[in-house]
Motif scaffolding. Structure first.
Motif, short mmCIF file in Angstrom:
data_model
loop_
_atom_site.label_atom_id
_atom_site.label_comp_id
_atom_site.label_asym_id
_atom_site.label_seq_id
_atom_site.Cartn_x
_atom_site.Cartn_y
_atom_site.Cartn_z
N ILE A 111 66.96 40.75 -18.97
CA ILE A 111 65.62 40.73 -19.55
C ILE A 111 64.70 41.49 -18.60
O ILE A 111 64.60 41.14 -17.42
CB ILE A 111 65.09 39.31 -19.77
CG1 ILE A 111 65.98 38.55 -20.76
CG2 ILE A 111 63.66 39.34 -20.29
CD1 ILE A 111 65.93 39.10 -22.18
N MET A 169 66.89 41.02 -27.46
CA MET A 169 68.06 41.45 -26.69
C MET A 169 69.02 42.21 -27.58
O MET A 169 69.41 41.73 -28.65
CB MET A 169 68.74 40.23 -26.05
CG MET A 169 69.85 40.59 -25.08
SD MET A 169 70.47 39.15 -24.21
CE MET A 169 69.05 38.74 -23.20
N ALA A 201 61.83 34.43 -21.13
CA ALA A 201 63.11 35.06 -20.85
C ALA A 201 64.22 34.03 -20.69
O ALA A 201 65.35 34.24 -21.14
CB ALA A 201 62.99 35.93 -19.59
#
Length: 389
Positions: A111, A169, A201
């Motif tokens: 991330i 993601m 995250a």
């Protein structure tokens, strides 16, 4: 005639001389005044020339760097000393690298936390911190996917005191680059919040399996953080979840940033200039070394978890028609999974996952065929296997 005293000095004067003492006194004074005037004029001219060299006539000149000024010549006018210095730096970097073989993570989940606060509009790095960060981030994403083809990257922004999800993601580099392509949507404003962005995250990586790494890279340019609670509680949660946090600071070192890196096993660095910022960021491209379970202080390599890997088989147009599991249509061409023998359409951008909670398969070229797409089929634990971080 006795000598006259003028300002504490004796001056011999002849009675027959036609030279006036007052005139003699005026001559050096006038010369001295002229010398002062001429010296001041020369200083003003030199100062004016120096200012003319330092000032920039056009704003576009600020985008160019004088790279030739970093190269220093020796007394003989040769550049060999600068070349030798660069080679010595490369040798020192290789010597600092670990000599023994280390185990690295193959499947990575990362991330990127981008600082989108008002501090990123400073011009200490050309053209601005914000523009330079976006440029290096795009280069980093391309290089990261080249060395980690099975990894995935998500993007989170920090601005206005909250954490903003910029991109989910994904294992497709083109999709990640698309999220950070529009500069106007990422316009910096307000203050950053480390706690809110790290919590966002961490929640997005909570479902990931244990055989993959969980990493957070923070590009931070502010000297403050606006957090709603105790950020140390968030740090403890990241340590418990085995999330590695690395920080690249653009302004100065902050205690909390160094603590985040030290307690989670990440890297911390403060960028001195544009080139140093690039080096610090690209040092995070290689996969991190794995750590053994139970705090193995001796550094003995523990056994790793074994994973069954496979590659889909491409079926031609002449293959027998079958049901496509992604579109529920009868098709001849497609891809056949080597484990469950499920048939997939060739137009799929990403294959559906077989491992619950982890999509570790991506298409290298984005749109087009899904040829040679590796898929993780199953994780087979081995007795005495070490843990990954």
């Amino acid at each position: 005639m006795p000598p006259r005293r003028d300002n504490g000095k004796f001056i011999a004067v002849d009675s027959d001389s036609d030279i006036s003492i007052d005139d003699d006194g005026d001559i050096p004074k006038n010369n001295k005044g002229k010398g002062k005037a001429s010296g001041a004029a020369r200083k003003r001219d030199a100062k004016g020339k120096g200012k003319a060299k330092d000032t920039q006539a056009y704003t576009w000149e600020a985008s160019y760097t004088r790279s030739w000024e970093t190269v220093q010549e020796d007394e003989a006018g040769s550049l060999q000393s600068s070349v030798d210095d660069w080679m010595a730096r490369g040798r020192r970097r290789r010597l600092l690298a670990p000599a023994t073989a280390i185990r690295r993570t193959i499947i990575r989940h990362l991330i990127l936390l981008l600082d989108l606060s008002a501090a990123m509009m400073d011009r200490d790095m050309r053209p601005t911190r914000f523009d330079l960060m976006l440029q290096y981030t795009r280069e980093f994403v391309a290089e990261w996917f080249d060395q980690n083809p099975l990894g995935q990257i998500g993007v989170v922004g920090m601005r206005a005191g909250i954490g903003e999800r910029i991109g989910e993601m994904s294992g497709n580099p083109q999709e990640v680059l698309k999220h950070i392509a529009d500069r106007h949507k990422l316009e910096p404003t307000g203050e950053p919040s480390l706690q809110n962005s790290i919590e966002m995250a961490r929640s997005s990586m909570s479902h990931l399996p244990t055989h993959s790494s969980r990493e957070i890279i923070i590009l931070f340019g502010s000297l403050t953080t606006c957090d709603p609670g105790n950020i140390h509680d968030t740090l403890d949660a990241c340590v418990k979840a085995k999330i590695r946090i690395s920080v690249v600071a653009l302004a100065a070192e902050m205690k909390i940033c160094r603590s985040l890196c030290e307690k989670t096993g990440g890297q911390f660095g403060v960028a001195l200039n544009e080139g140093h910022f690039h080096d610090l960021l690209f040092e995070l491209v290689p996969p991190p070394a794995q750590q053994a379970r139970g705090g193995n202080a001796r550094g003995v390599n523990a056994s790793a978890d074994l994973m069954l890997m496979g590659f889909p088989t491409r079926l031609p147009d002449t293959a027998p028609p079958g049901l496509c599991v992604c579109h529920s249509e009868i098709k001849s061409e497609g891809f056949l999974c080597p484990r469950c023998l499920a048939k997939l359409a060739p137009s799929r951008a990403e294959l559906p996952p077989f491992v619950p909670g982890s999509d570790t398969r991506r298409r290298p070229g984005g749109a087009g065929s899904a040829e040679d797409v590796p898929c993780v089929l199953e994780a087979l634990p081995v007795a005495g296997a070490g843990a990954h971080e």
